[in-house]
Design a protein around this motif. Structure first.
Motif, PDB file in Angstrom:
ATOM      1  N   GLU A 274       0.842  -1.198   0.000  1.00  0.00           N
ATOM      2  CA  GLU A 274       0.000   0.000   0.000  1.00  0.00           C
ATOM      3  C   GLU A 274       0.873   1.242   0.000  1.00  0.00           C
ATOM      4  O   GLU A 274       1.813   1.364   0.790  1.00  0.00           O
ATOM      5  N   LEU A 275       0.540   2.168  -0.896  1.00  0.00           N
ATOM      6  CA  LEU A 275       1.288   3.421  -1.021  1.00  0.00           C
ATOM      7  C   LEU A 275       0.396   4.598  -0.638  1.00  0.00           C
ATOM      8  O   LEU A 275      -0.741   4.703  -1.110  1.00  0.00           O
ATOM      9  N   HIS A 276       0.912   5.483   0.209  1.00  0.00           N
ATOM     10  CA  HIS A 276       0.196   6.705   0.585  1.00  0.00           C
ATOM     11  C   HIS A 276       1.196   7.651   1.218  1.00  0.00           C
ATOM     12  O   HIS A 276       2.408   7.373   1.236  1.00  0.00           O
ATOM     13  N   ALA A 277       0.707   8.779   1.760  1.00  0.00           N
ATOM     14  CA  ALA A 277       1.611   9.787   2.303  1.00  0.00           C
ATOM     15  C   ALA A 277       2.472   9.246   3.427  1.00  0.00           C
ATOM     16  O   ALA A 277       3.617   9.659   3.600  1.00  0.00           O
ATOM     17  N   GLY A 278       1.929   8.306   4.200  1.00  0.00           N
ATOM     18  CA  GLY A 278       2.690   7.756   5.309  1.00  0.00           C
ATOM     19  C   GLY A 278       3.602   6.613   4.941  1.00  0.00           C
ATOM     20  O   GLY A 278       4.429   6.183   5.752  1.00  0.00           O
ATOM     21  N   ALA A 279       3.439   6.083   3.735  1.00  0.00           N
ATOM     22  CA  ALA A 279       4.300   4.995   3.235  1.00  0.00           C
ATOM     23  C   ALA A 279       4.506   5.278   1.752  1.00  0.00           C
ATOM     24  O   ALA A 279       3.807   4.732   0.894  1.00  0.00           O
ATOM     25  N   ALA A 280       5.463   6.134   1.472  1.00  0.00           N
ATOM     26  CA  ALA A 280       5.569   6.726   0.138  1.00  0.00           C
ATOM     27  C   ALA A 280       6.318   5.878  -0.877  1.00  0.00           C
ATOM     28  O   ALA A 280       6.314   6.200  -2.066  1.00  0.00           O
ATOM     29  N   VAL A 281       6.972   4.799  -0.456  1.00  0.00           N
ATOM     30  CA  VAL A 281       7.775   3.996  -1.381  1.00  0.00           C
ATOM     31  C   VAL A 281       7.425   2.521  -1.247  1.00  0.00           C
ATOM     32  O   VAL A 281       7.270   2.011  -0.140  1.00  0.00           O
ATOM     33  N   ALA A 282       7.283   1.862  -2.388  1.00  0.00           N
ATOM     34  CA  ALA A 282       7.077   0.414  -2.414  1.00  0.00           C
ATOM     35  C   ALA A 282       8.169  -0.204  -3.271  1.00  0.00           C
ATOM     36  O   ALA A 282       8.401   0.232  -4.406  1.00  0.00           O
ATOM     37  N   ASN A 283       8.853  -1.193  -2.732  1.00  0.00           N
ATOM     38  CA  ASN A 283       9.935  -1.869  -3.456  1.00  0.00           C
ATOM     39  C   ASN A 283       9.489  -3.274  -3.840  1.00  0.00           C
ATOM     40  O   ASN A 283       9.134  -4.079  -2.978  1.00  0.00           O
ATOM     41  N   ILE A 284       9.509  -3.550  -5.126  1.00  0.00           N
ATOM     42  CA  ILE A 284       9.166  -4.883  -5.628  1.00  0.00           C
ATOM     43  C   ILE A 284      10.470  -5.519  -6.118  1.00  0.00           C
ATOM     44  O   ILE A 284      10.984  -5.175  -7.185  1.00  0.00           O
ATOM     45  N   VAL A 290      16.493  -7.981 -10.894  1.00  0.00           N
ATOM     46  CA  VAL A 290      15.195  -7.503 -11.395  1.00  0.00           C
ATOM     47  C   VAL A 290      14.396  -6.911 -10.230  1.00  0.00           C
ATOM     48  O   VAL A 290      14.049  -7.621  -9.276  1.00  0.00           O
ATOM     49  N   ALA A 291      14.128  -5.618 -10.318  1.00  0.00           N
ATOM     50  CA  ALA A 291      13.384  -4.938  -9.239  1.00  0.00           C
ATOM     51  C   ALA A 291      12.830  -3.606  -9.754  1.00  0.00           C
ATOM     52  O   ALA A 291      13.333  -3.036 -10.722  1.00  0.00           O
ATOM     53  N   ILE A 292      11.801  -3.129  -9.089  1.00  0.00           N
ATOM     54  CA  ILE A 292      11.225  -1.822  -9.403  1.00  0.00           C
ATOM     55  C   ILE A 292      10.753  -1.175  -8.110  1.00  0.00           C
ATOM     56  O   ILE A 292      10.223  -1.849  -7.220  1.00  0.00           O
ATOM     57  N   SER A 293      10.974   0.118  -7.992  1.00  0.00           N
ATOM     58  CA  SER A 293      10.486   0.887  -6.851  1.00  0.00           C
ATOM     59  C   SER A 293       9.528   1.955  -7.353  1.00  0.00           C
ATOM     60  O   SER A 293       9.797   2.626  -8.362  1.00  0.00           O
ATOM     61  N   VAL A 294       8.402   2.109  -6.646  1.00  0.00           N
ATOM     62  CA  VAL A 294       7.409   3.132  -6.991  1.00  0.00           C
ATOM     63  C   VAL A 294       7.309   4.100  -5.823  1.00  0.00           C
ATOM     64  O   VAL A 294       7.221   3.686  -4.664  1.00  0.00           O
ATOM     65  N   ARG A 295       7.340   5.399  -6.135  1.00  0.00           N
ATOM     66  CA  ARG A 295       7.319   6.430  -5.087  1.00  0.00           C
ATOM     67  C   ARG A 295       6.142   7.367  -5.295  1.00  0.00           C
ATOM     68  O   ARG A 295       5.820   7.757  -6.424  1.00  0.00           O
ATOM     69  N   TYR A 296       5.509   7.741  -4.202  1.00  0.00           N
ATOM     70  CA  TYR A 296       4.411   8.717  -4.212  1.00  0.00           C
ATOM     71  C   TYR A 296       4.965  10.063  -3.767  1.00  0.00           C
ATOM     72  O   TYR A 296       5.493  10.189  -2.666  1.00  0.00           O
ATOM     73  N   VAL A 300       1.525  12.373  -7.650  1.00  0.00           N
ATOM     74  CA  VAL A 300       1.536  11.282  -8.619  1.00  0.00           C
ATOM     75  C   VAL A 300       2.429  10.153  -8.116  1.00  0.00           C
ATOM     76  O   VAL A 300       3.224  10.327  -7.182  1.00  0.00           O
ATOM     77  N   PHE A 301       2.287   9.003  -8.759  1.00  0.00           N
ATOM     78  CA  PHE A 301       3.109   7.843  -8.449  1.00  0.00           C
ATOM     79  C   PHE A 301       4.078   7.625  -9.602  1.00  0.00           C
ATOM     80  O   PHE A 301       3.662   7.547 -10.765  1.00  0.00           O
ATOM     81  N   VAL A 302       5.375   7.562  -9.296  1.00  0.00           N
ATOM     82  CA  VAL A 302       6.386   7.471 -10.343  1.00  0.00           C
ATOM     83  C   VAL A 302       7.342   6.306 -10.062  1.00  0.00           C
ATOM     84  O   VAL A 302       7.485   5.855  -8.920  1.00  0.00           O
ATOM     85  N   VAL A 303       7.986   5.846 -11.128  1.00  0.00           N
ATOM     86  CA  VAL A 303       9.040   4.839 -10.991  1.00  0.00           C
ATOM     87  C   VAL A 303      10.277   5.541 -10.454  1.00  0.00           C
ATOM     88  O   VAL A 303      10.804   6.459 -11.091  1.00  0.00           O
ATOM     89  N   SER A 304      10.737   5.145  -9.261  1.00  0.00           N
ATOM     90  CA  SER A 304      11.889   5.824  -8.660  1.00  0.00           C
ATOM     91  C   SER A 304      13.196   5.084  -8.896  1.00  0.00           C
ATOM     92  O   SER A 304      14.271   5.684  -8.861  1.00  0.00           O
ATOM     93  N   SER A 305      13.140   3.767  -9.112  1.00  0.00           N
ATOM     94  CA  SER A 305      14.336   3.012  -9.468  1.00  0.00           C
ATOM     95  C   SER A 305      13.908   1.778 -10.248  1.00  0.00           C
ATOM     96  O   SER A 305      12.759   1.326 -10.145  1.00  0.00           O
TER      97      SER A 305
END
Length: 351
Positions: A274-284, A290-296, A300-305
């Motif tokens: 779950e991504l929101h203001a209190g948990a702004a980054v999700a690492n898969i 092979v990995a992707i990080s999404v940041r809020y 907006v939600f963007v690919v951060s790495s």
């Protein structure tokens, strides 16, 4: 004035440019309405046809046209528009500080203009006097006396409108064609005159206005984000084709009003991130390569790495790429693939 049996007059009336405005009651629905009685003449018959287009328009930020009826006024049969009654006041010049309240008001106006434009109508007289805010704080655009149908008869042979709010292209002495961009320009001028006493750029105060010097709005709009300042400056572009659409303006303003209010879910197999203001980054992380990080970032939600071959809705992912509100992230693992679903909640701006 004699009105159809369904209605009764409430006694008060106000003279206007197109005719007289009367307060009435719809006895069938037990609600107040407004009758706008048009003057006689060919011009007003043409305007009446264009007003009928508003019967198709439904927006909480545009005054509603309920019906077109005949009344008897001074012994003469006339056409009248039956309009929504709004208990409120028109917007006052120099009454807002830069801040959330003004931003929310501008968003409401942009919603109304977006609906007007999507209906194929050019309002042509956007200004504070033609916007009313009801007791619940909802802003509504009214007075379509100068409106035109977009792309059909949108031209003029003389400057018509309220001078300070008129786009540069309307000032030509020759016959000119115009489009919905004139409303975009007037929207930006409206935003500026709603500000509490602040010096406005001299370029837009001239009759006719001259091209705005880039960066001229930074001082008077100080407190808004650079993106909003640039947006309003873009609305004042001398080149009408360079102005953004009202739909684009509405989207940007909404994004800022919903700052830090979005939530998103990424589902990998049975694991939910779950991504929101209190948990702004999700690492898969699939494996060390092979990995992707999404940041809020609050809007907006963007690919951060990113590592390895990954697609977003079948488009190769890239760092900085904004994720659509609903998409599938495809992780390529040799001859196999792993799918990650991504969904953003849809918070709404109120009112």
């Amino acid at each position: 004035m004699i009105v159809p049996n369904r209605y009764s007059t409430a006694g008060s009336s106000v003279a206007g440019g197109m005719g007289e405005v009367h307060a009435c009651t719809d006895q069938h629905l037990n609600r107040k309405v407004v009758f706008k009685v048009l003057k006689s003449g060919e011009e007003d018959r043409r305007l009446l046809d264009e007003q009928k287009a508003l019967l198709q328009l439904r927006s909480k930020h545009v005054v509603q046209l309920y019906d077109v009826v005949e009344v008897v006024d001074g012994g003469v049969s006339k056409q009248a528009l039956v309009l929504e009654y709004i208990d409120g006041n028109t917007l006052a010049f120099h009454s807002y500080d830069v801040g959330v309240e003004l931003l929310e008001l501008l968003w409401q106006i942009s919603c109304g203009l977006t609906a007007i434009h999507e209906a194929g109508i050019i309002h042509r007289d956007i200004k504070p006097n033609n916007i009313i805010r009801n007791a619940g704080g909802v802003a509504k655009i009214l007075d379509f006396g100068l409106s035109r149908n977009s792309g059909v008869n949108a031209h003029t042979v003389s400057a018509i409108g309220t001078p300070f709010f008129m786009a540069p292209e309307l000032w030509s002495r020759d016959a000119v064609s115009f489009d919905q961009a004139v409303d975009v320009y007037a929207f930006a001028i409206t935003a500026l005159v709603l500000l509490k006493e602040k010096g406005l750029p001299q370029e837009i105060c001239k009759y006719p206005p001259v091209p705005l010097i880039p960066g001229s709005l930074v001082n008077c709009l100080q407190g808004f984000s650079p993106e909003i300042i640039n947006l309003i400056e873009g609305c004042l572009s001398w080149d009408s084709n360079a102005r953004p659409t009202m739909q684009y303006v509405e989207g940007i303003l909404r994004k800022h009003l919903l700052f830090n209010k979005h939530r998103a879910l990424l589902v990998v197999n049975e694991t939910i991130h779950e991504l929101h203001a209190g948990a702004a980054v999700a690492n898969i992380i699939i494996n060390p390569t092979v990995a992707i990080s999404v940041r809020y970032d609050g809007m907006v939600f963007v690919v951060s790495s990113l590592m390895g071959p990954i697609l977003i809705n079948n488009i190769p992912a890239a760092v900085g790429m904004e994720l659509p509100a609903c998409c599938v992230i495809t992780i390529v693992l040799g001859s196999s693939r792993k799918f990650v679903t991504f969904d953003v909640s849809n918070p709404e701006v109120m009112p």
